[in-house]
Design a protein around this motif. Structure first.
Motif, PDB file in Angstrom:
ATOM      1  N   UNK A   8       0.835  -1.205   0.000  1.00 18.84           N
ATOM      2  CA  UNK A   8       0.000   0.000   0.000  1.00 18.84           C
ATOM      3  C   UNK A   8       0.866   1.249   0.000  1.00 18.84           C
ATOM      4  N   UNK A   9       1.876   1.265   0.876  1.00 15.32           N
ATOM      5  CA  UNK A   9       2.694   2.474   0.985  1.00 15.32           C
ATOM      6  C   UNK A   9       3.440   2.791  -0.302  1.00 15.32           C
TER       7      UNK A   9
ATOM      8  N   UNK B 285       0.788   4.192  -2.761  1.00 17.12           N
ATOM      9  CA  UNK B 285       0.227   5.477  -2.346  1.00 17.12           C
ATOM     10  C   UNK B 285       1.289   6.569  -2.416  1.00 17.12           C
TER      11      UNK B 285
ATOM     12  N   UNK C 270       1.948  11.153  -3.965  1.00 20.27           N
ATOM     13  CA  UNK C 270       2.595  12.286  -3.306  1.00 20.27           C
ATOM     14  C   UNK C 270       3.593  12.980  -4.211  1.00 20.27           C
TER      15      UNK C 270
ATOM     16  N   UNK D 238      -8.724  25.513  -1.116  1.00 17.45           N
ATOM     17  CA  UNK D 238      -8.083  24.201  -1.172  1.00 17.45           C
ATOM     18  C   UNK D 238      -6.676  24.243  -1.777  1.00 17.45           C
TER      19      UNK D 238
ATOM     20  N   UNK E  65      -3.293  25.241   0.209  1.00 14.54           N
ATOM     21  CA  UNK E  65      -2.985  24.236   1.233  1.00 14.54           C
ATOM     22  C   UNK E  65      -2.463  22.949   0.588  1.00 14.54           C
ATOM     23  N   UNK E  66      -3.167  22.494  -0.449  1.00 18.17           N
ATOM     24  CA  UNK E  66      -2.779  21.249  -1.108  1.00 18.17           C
ATOM     25  C   UNK E  66      -1.419  21.388  -1.797  1.00 18.17           C
TER      26      UNK E  66
ATOM     27  N   UNK F 233       1.300  21.242   0.594  1.00 23.81           N
ATOM     28  CA  UNK F 233       1.554  19.866   1.022  1.00 23.81           C
ATOM     29  C   UNK F 233       2.337  19.100  -0.030  1.00 23.81           C
TER      30      UNK F 233
ATOM     31  N   UNK G 242       7.417  15.175   3.570  1.00 16.28           N
ATOM     32  CA  UNK G 242       8.611  14.434   3.964  1.00 16.28           C
ATOM     33  C   UNK G 242       9.570  14.407   2.793  1.00 16.28           C
TER      34      UNK G 242
ATOM     35  N   UNK H  68     -14.712  13.525   3.115  1.00 15.67           N
ATOM     36  CA  UNK H  68     -13.607  12.634   2.768  1.00 15.67           C
ATOM     37  C   UNK H  68     -12.393  13.440   2.293  1.00 15.67           C
ATOM     38  N   UNK H  69     -12.630  14.353   1.375  1.00 14.83           N
ATOM     39  CA  UNK H  69     -11.525  15.145   0.827  1.00 14.83           C
ATOM     40  C   UNK H  69     -10.915  16.036   1.901  1.00 14.83           C
TER      41      UNK H  69
ATOM     42  N   UNK I  88      -7.129  15.299   2.674  1.00 13.86           N
ATOM     43  CA  UNK I  88      -6.215  16.173   1.937  1.00 13.86           C
ATOM     44  C   UNK I  88      -5.927  17.499   2.627  1.00 13.86           C
ATOM     45  N   UNK I  89      -6.801  17.944   3.515  1.00 15.07           N
ATOM     46  CA  UNK I  89      -6.632  19.289   4.075  1.00 15.07           C
ATOM     47  C   UNK I  89      -6.071  19.270   5.492  1.00 15.07           C
ATOM     48  N   UNK I  90      -6.504  18.292   6.301  1.00 14.89           N
ATOM     49  CA  UNK I  90      -6.074  18.266   7.698  1.00 14.89           C
ATOM     50  C   UNK I  90      -4.607  17.841   7.766  1.00 14.89           C
ATOM     51  N   UNK I  91      -3.867  18.386   8.714  1.00 19.17           N
ATOM     52  CA  UNK I  91      -2.477  17.991   8.923  1.00 19.17           C
ATOM     53  C   UNK I  91      -1.625  18.227   7.687  1.00 19.17           C
ATOM     54  N   UNK I  92      -0.838  17.203   7.324  1.00 20.04           N
ATOM     55  CA  UNK I  92       0.037  17.353   6.167  1.00 20.04           C
ATOM     56  C   UNK I  92      -0.638  16.886   4.883  1.00 20.04           C
ATOM     57  N   UNK I  93      -1.935  16.746   4.906  1.00 20.23           N
ATOM     58  CA  UNK I  93      -2.661  16.389   3.702  1.00 20.23           C
ATOM     59  C   UNK I  93      -2.233  15.044   3.152  1.00 20.23           C
ATOM     60  N   UNK I  94      -2.059  15.003   1.846  1.00 18.80           N
ATOM     61  CA  UNK I  94      -1.774  13.733   1.172  1.00 18.80           C
ATOM     62  C   UNK I  94      -0.491  13.091   1.709  1.00 18.80           C
ATOM     63  N   UNK I  95       0.403  13.904   2.287  1.00 23.92           N
ATOM     64  CA  UNK I  95       1.686  13.348   2.740  1.00 23.92           C
ATOM     65  C   UNK I  95       1.569  12.436   3.941  1.00 23.92           C
ATOM     66  N   UNK I  96       0.466  12.540   4.691  1.00 19.05           N
ATOM     67  CA  UNK I  96       0.421  11.652   5.848  1.00 19.05           C
ATOM     68  C   UNK I  96      -0.429  10.419   5.567  1.00 19.05           C
ATOM     69  N   UNK I  97      -0.845  10.229   4.318  1.00 21.67           N
ATOM     70  CA  UNK I  97      -1.617   9.025   4.006  1.00 21.67           C
ATOM     71  C   UNK I  97      -0.668   7.840   3.814  1.00 21.67           C
ATOM     72  N   UNK I  98      -0.799   6.847   4.656  1.00 23.87           N
ATOM     73  CA  UNK I  98      -0.072   5.594   4.474  1.00 23.87           C
ATOM     74  C   UNK I  98      -0.890   4.494   5.147  1.00 23.87           C
TER      75      UNK I  98
ATOM     76  N   UNK J 245      -4.684   4.717   7.190  1.00 27.76           N
ATOM     77  CA  UNK J 245      -5.894   3.967   6.865  1.00 27.76           C
ATOM     78  C   UNK J 245      -6.272   3.061   8.038  1.00 27.76           C
TER      79      UNK J 245
END
Ligand code: HEM
Lengths: 127, 153
Positions: free
Chosen positions: A50-51, A54, A58, A114, A117-118, A121, A127, B49-50, B54-64, B68
């Motif tokens: 998954x990682x 995904x 990024x 949006x 912010x996006x 990120x 990271x 969901x979005x 995507x908006x809270x914290x580091x957004x897409x970068x903290x998804x792993x 989930x």
């Protein structure tokens, strides 16, 4: 089924183009959804699998793709409300054009909330 | 309402007006209503969901995997995602069905496209539903560094 004649009675303008945009964004979101369920399913395979997949989301290119996708959903959602109002609100058909400009205004405001912010990120911090 | 020549029934004066006197049912009407009802619900589900992903914290970068794992240990997000999956798939599939009906005028082409569409629907809904309910957030032999904090509480 009868064939469409060569010409068309449609004369473009807001009504037709918002319909075209609603259609195009709808199909786009649908195909993304199929892919998105597949990539999320990898949580059933292993954390590593998954990682790895995904992490593709990024990268800067995919980050821009996500921005486009969010834009498509935001337009489709707001314009969907407009379509519903045209259908159910007695004055809907009369104000359909005004409502499209309201949709576009709300779209700009939402994306303005949006995008910075996006993009931060995606291109900054992280990271 | 069906009327056969041999047994014609004269409708009584207060019978509701039937626009189409066929036996084909109201499938397209219900599908039209469904597009609108599901659309309204999807606004809440998808925007939520979005925002959370995507908006809270580091957004897409903290998804792993751990992210989930953290979400799907909560029945709230399981139900949220399940509803979103089903509604979006019914809404999207029904929308694409309309589009295929609009543009694919040859019977064979239309049949093939719709078969593929319904196949994609069944596979995606089945797979997604299975994953939400059989997901194991803390697999036994996994690298602990990749797991959610709830696995160590
Ligand atoms: C976010 C909330 C959403 C709202 C408010 C919404 C609203 C609507 C409405 C009202 C229609 C009917 C248009 C008509 O009958 O003319 C429609 C059509 C459609 N929607 Fe959505 N929708 C949403 C999300 C989605 C999603 C997630 C998908 C994809 C999975 C999608 C794909 C489609 C498609 C393909 C059509 C058919 C377009 C057409 O026939 O021209 N929509 N939407």
């Amino acid at each position: 089924m009868p064939e469409a004649p060569g010409g068309t009675l449609y004369r473009g303008r807001e009504g037709m183009w918002s319909w075209v945009a609603h259609r195009v964004t709808g199909v786009l979101i649908f195909f993304f959804l199929l892919v998105h369920v597949l990539d999320t399913s990898l949580v059933r395979v292993s954390p590593e699998a998954y990682n790895v997949v995904i992490s593709a989301y990024k990268t800067p290119i995919m980050g821009l793709g996500e921005a486009g996708l969010v834009a498509a959903i935001v337009f489709h959602a707001f314009n969907g409300v407009r379509v519903i109002l045209v259908d159910y609100w007695s004055k809907g058909p009369r104000y359909h054009r005004v409502m499209l400009y309201v949709v576009l205004g709300l779209f700009v405001v939402t994306m303005a909330g949006f995008l910075p912010r996006h993009l931060m990120n995606v291109f900054g911090g992280g990271h | 309402m069906t009327t056969t020549p041999s047994a014609q029934v004269i409708p009584s004066p207060r019978d509701p007006y039937a626009r189409r006197k066929t036996t084909r049912g109201n499938y397209e009407l219900y599908s039209w209503v469904f597009m609108r009802a599901s659309g309204v619900l999807l606004i809440v589900l998808i925007f939520g969901h979005l925002f959370v992903n995507l908006m809270v914290g580091e957004g897409v970068h903290r998804i792993d995997f751990a992210f989930v794992g953290g979400k799907w240990t909560s029945p709230f997000w399981q139900v949220w995602d399940l509803l979103m999956l089903w509604l979006a798939m019914f809404h999207g599939t029904n929308g694409v069905r309309t589009i295929i009906n609009d543009y694919a005028s040859r019977d064979l082409t239309r049949g093939i496209l719709k078969t593929l569409l319904y196949l994609a629907f069944v596979i995606t809904v089945a797979l997604g539903t299975l994953v939400i309910f059989t997901f194991e957030p803390c697999p036994a032999n996994a690298d602990p560094a990749l797991l959610a904090s709830i696995c160590f509480e």
